[in-house]
Design a protein around this motif. Structure first.
Motif, PDB file in Angstrom:
ATOM      1  N   ASN A 172       0.935   3.934  -2.857  1.00 33.00           N
ATOM      2  CA  ASN A 172       0.617   5.337  -2.582  1.00 33.00           C
ATOM      3  C   ASN A 172       1.749   6.249  -3.024  1.00 33.00           C
ATOM      4  O   ASN A 172       1.539   7.295  -3.633  1.00 33.00           O
ATOM      5  N   TRP A 180     -13.055  14.913   3.720  1.00 28.44           N
ATOM      6  CA  TRP A 180     -11.696  14.786   3.193  1.00 28.44           C
ATOM      7  C   TRP A 180     -10.799  13.891   4.020  1.00 28.44           C
ATOM      8  O   TRP A 180     -10.129  13.008   3.514  1.00 28.44           O
ATOM      9  N   LYS A 217       0.855  -1.202   0.000  1.00 26.71           N
ATOM     10  CA  LYS A 217       0.000   0.000   0.000  1.00 26.71           C
ATOM     11  C   LYS A 217       0.888   1.249   0.000  1.00 26.71           C
ATOM     12  O   LYS A 217       0.666   2.201  -0.744  1.00 26.71           O
ATOM     13  N   LYS A 273     -12.618   9.821   5.423  1.00 25.84           N
ATOM     14  CA  LYS A 273     -12.922   8.685   4.551  1.00 25.84           C
ATOM     15  C   LYS A 273     -11.645   8.226   3.849  1.00 25.84           C
ATOM     16  O   LYS A 273     -10.972   9.038   3.204  1.00 25.84           O
ATOM     17  N   PRO A 274     -11.305   6.940   3.949  1.00 24.81           N
ATOM     18  CA  PRO A 274     -10.080   6.428   3.310  1.00 24.81           C
ATOM     19  C   PRO A 274      -9.991   6.807   1.833  1.00 24.81           C
ATOM     20  O   PRO A 274      -8.904   7.103   1.326  1.00 24.81           O
ATOM     21  N   LYS A 275     -11.136   6.808   1.160  1.00 27.81           N
ATOM     22  CA  LYS A 275     -11.173   7.076  -0.277  1.00 27.81           C
ATOM     23  C   LYS A 275     -10.626   8.469  -0.615  1.00 27.81           C
ATOM     24  O   LYS A 275     -10.030   8.673  -1.654  1.00 27.81           O
ATOM     25  N   TYR A 276     -10.839   9.434   0.298  1.00 25.73           N
ATOM     26  CA  TYR A 276     -10.397  10.801   0.009  1.00 25.73           C
ATOM     27  C   TYR A 276      -9.051  11.137   0.627  1.00 25.73           C
ATOM     28  O   TYR A 276      -8.515  12.214   0.394  1.00 25.73           O
ATOM     29  N   SER A 322      -4.742   4.586   5.122  1.00 24.99           N
ATOM     30  CA  SER A 322      -4.983   4.665   3.686  1.00 24.99           C
ATOM     31  C   SER A 322      -4.007   5.600   2.984  1.00 24.99           C
ATOM     32  O   SER A 322      -3.828   5.521   1.778  1.00 24.99           O
ATOM     33  N   PRO A 343      -6.257  11.684  -2.185  1.00 19.21           N
ATOM     34  CA  PRO A 343      -6.455  12.931  -2.931  1.00 19.21           C
ATOM     35  C   PRO A 343      -6.180  14.165  -2.084  1.00 19.21           C
ATOM     36  O   PRO A 343      -5.551  15.122  -2.557  1.00 19.21           O
TER      37      PRO A 343
END
Ligand SMILES: Nc1ncnc2c1ncn2[C@@H]1O[C@H](COP(=O)(O)OP(=O)(O)OP(=O)(O)O)[C@@H](O)[C@H]1O
Ligand SMILES: [Mg+2]
Lengths: 290, 347
Positions: free
Chosen positions: A69, A146, A65, A149-152, A242, A155
């Motif tokens: 990343n 932001w 990971k 959430k792991p998804k953001y 994340s 970014p």
């Protein structure tokens, strides 16, 4: 003759001592640590030599990971930062009057501590009171969590890092732009060249060596990202790790899990990745200067 | 297309780089803009190109005023002192570039670039980069790039200053040939008087931002309007000596140079070109301080009442240091200057 070279070595001595203590010794220590099994730093004990540490690190999902990343970071952050920096540098270079103002703005992130800036940005990213979300909701979109959430998480890190790395790039590019003679721009004017073509055919080729330099330096520092993560998430690598990066992984192995051998193995892997990029950079520069 | 410059001034603060310039250049003419370093030649050229904004005054190309027109809309070709070629493009791309910007189709542009390259004789260098060319070749590329868009005015800023002596002479003839062939109105900046005299239809001599004289080369040389122009033109330089006029006789010390002139009594500066000395029996005897061979001619340093003057004579004669020669000064070749350095007359 002998005396002269003695004197030369004497001059070099302070630098040699510093390099040995702070670069060479840690490097050798990391290498030896990475092949010691079950190394205990506090009691200085280990059970033998072997490559098990490397095996463990290379099969660790968390390390994958981190590498992933870091790679995304390298292929998104660095190019974005370079393109934006190039446009801004060209803009600043073209306008004489506002130069002072611009200089203050782009220089700010460079002289301010990353930790302090990270705190400011974590406020900007705040899901309830944050600046970014109030802008987003102004345009009628739903606010984004932001930092939670792991998804953001990545970014958010990327936007922050792009902004942060631009200062250095803009400085490099501005210095490069100074080396392009003004007459060439005048000639382009007389030749009725549209502005975008001046940028693509004159400005960009004119500072191509600086772009390569910035790119490689950017990628190398991307592999070393740590400060940014630490400050943005208050000492964590984002929700559920994340936004973990390679250096953050090393730090965690060392200071949180006390797996010294694995931390050293990861560090050695990072060392070779960076070494490879440095060689590539040298080759590309050699090629460009021909 | 003719060029008209009216009361053109460029001021940087209190300093006037170009001061109230008036000039008219006829269609198809080549005008040399001549003057020492820093006199405002480039500034004038860049104002004509539109790269520098005029402080006051007006510029006309034909009937159209272009003072406020942008460089790209002036229809000019400009050759910079250092050529300013695009370093990352081939010679061909350099020459094609102005055409591509004008949305000429690629194959047509390539064709025109080739023809222009042929005109300046670099058609075998099209695939090279500027860094792989000699100074003279780069200069031709710059000219080709300036001419390819068929401008109505060609502006050249000291285009030969980077070349060696032989190449300079060759290239200036080349520029003249191309200019005549294309028939384009041209302004040529230089600080080399010989260069200006040899290729210009007319010359404008500048000093400290002011045009001193605007004339055809020969008459500028023979009839300078002031001491600056007289001194600036010609090698070896004109002799400037102190003379006294008394009862119609011009004397330098005890040397009588001319009699029967109609000038008020007083002391003056006089200019005598080295080639104005001519051998004549029973005239004043000058002793020779030194002799130097300059090609076809001998350059003598003579003693004129304690002053050193330069004289040129053909090298067939055997004159050595320490000799005495009998010289007179040719008719109407003594130029008298008033106290303001303006020319009073030739005697
Ligand atoms: N941007 C500027 N600001 C102030 N003074 C200037 C500027 N540009 C030119 N000058 C001055 O204007 C004068 C004329 O300059 P210009 O470049 O026209 O000289 P030139 O005749 O072309 O000289 P050279 O033969 O050395 O090229 C010079 O004294 C110069 O210092
Ligand atoms: Mg100049």
């Amino acid at each position: 003759m002998e005396k002269k070279s003695m004197k030369g070595w004497l001059y070099l001595l302070p630098a040699l001592i510093i390099i040995t203590v702070f670069t060479l010794y840690p490097l050798i220590r990391a290498f030896s640590m990475s092949i010691m099994l079950d190394y205990d730093m506090i009691h200085n004990t280990f059970t033998g030599y072997g490559l098990e540490n490397y095996q463990k690190v290379l099969s660790d999902k968390s390390f994958h990971k981190a590498l992933g990343n870091t790679t995304i970071y390298a292929v998104v952050v660095v190019p974005c930062s370079i393109i934006l920096s190039l446009l801004i540098a060209a803009m600043i270079n073209g306008t004489k009057k506002t130069k002072g103002l611009f200089q203050t703005i782009y220089f700010l992130p460079y002289v301010t501590s990353v930790i302090a800036i990270g705190i400011v940005w974590s406020w900007i990213y705040n899901s309830r009171y944050g600046l970014l979300n109030s802008i987003i909701s102004f345009f009628g979109f739903d606010p984004i969590e932001w930092l939670n959430k792991p998804k953001y998480a990545l970014p958010a890190l990327i936007i922050f890092a792009v902004w942060k790395s631009m200062a250095f790039n803009i400085m490099v590019f501005l210095a490069g732009l100074q080396t392009i003679p003004k007459e060439i721009y005048d000639a382009a004017k007389v030749d009725s060249t549209p502005r975008w073509r001046v940028f693509l055919r004159i400005t960009v080729p004119g500072i191509a060596p600086m772009i390569v330099y910035s790119y490689i330096m950017g990628i190398i520092s991307a592999f070393k990202v740590y400060n940014e993560v630490y400050s943005l998430y208050g000492g964590k690598a984002g929700p559920a790790d994340s936004a973990i990066t390679v250096v953050y992984y090393i730090w965690k192995k060392f200071y949180q899990s006390f797996k010294y051998g694995e931390a050293a193995a990861a560090a050695v892997i990072l060392f070779f990745i960076i070494l490879a990029f440095t060689m590539v950079q040298k080759l590309v520069r050699k090629f460009l200067s021909r | 297309m003719d060029i008209r410059i009216e009361n053109l001034t460029k001021a940087y603060g209190d300093f006037k780089a170009v001061d109230n310039m008036n000039l008219t250049v006829g269609d198809g003419q080549l005008v040399g803009l001549l003057g020492p370093s820093g006199c405002g030649k480039s500034t004038t050229l860049f104002m004509l190109a539109g790269l520098t904004e005029a402080t006051t005054g007006r510029i006309f190309f034909g009937d159209k005023e272009v003072t406020k027109v942008a460089p790209e809309d002036r229809g000019i070709g400009l050759v910079f002192q250092n050529y300013a070629l695009y370093p990352h493009m081939t010679v061909e791309d350099n020459i094609m570039f102005p055409l591509i910007n004008r949305k000429v189709r690629k194959d047509a542009a390539r064709q025109q670039a080739y023809e222009m390259a042929k005109l300046v004789q670099i058609e075998n260098l099209l695939k090279r980069k500027p860094s792989e060319l000699s100074g003279g070749q780069q200069q031709r590329v710059a000219i080709a790039r300036a001419l390819v868009k068929k401008p109505e005015v060609l502006l050249l800023d000291e285009p030969l200053s980077n070349l060696d002596a032989k190449l300079r002479v060759e290239t200036r003839e080349e520029i003249r040939r191309i200019q005549q062939e294309v028939g384009i109105t041209t302004i040529f900046v230089t600080h080399d008087q010989e260069e200006a005299m040899s290729i210009s239809d007319q010359i404008a001599v500048m000093k400290s931002g002011v045009v001193q004289q605007f004339d055809v080369p020969q008459s500028m040389y023979l009839n300078p309007c002031n001491r600056f122009v007289a001194t600036f033109l010609g090698t070896p330089e004109i002799n400037i000596i102190d003379v006294e006029v008394l009862g119609g006789t011009i004397k330098c010390g005890d040397v009588v140079l001319r009699t029967g002139v109609d000038v008020k009594n007083g002391t003056y500066k006089a200019g005598i070109r080295p080639e104005s000395f001519t051998h004549r029996e029973n005239d004043h005897k000058y002793s020779v301080n030194s002799v130097r061979m300059i090609g076809r001619d001998l350059l003598l340093h003579l003693d004129m009442a304690g002053r050193d003057v330069r004289a040129i004579t053909h090298s067939g004669q055997s004159i050595t240091t320490g000799d005495t020669v009998e010289f007179s000064v040719r008719e109407s070749s003594i130029i008298l200057f008033g106290s303001d350095d303006k020319v009073i007359g030739k005697f």
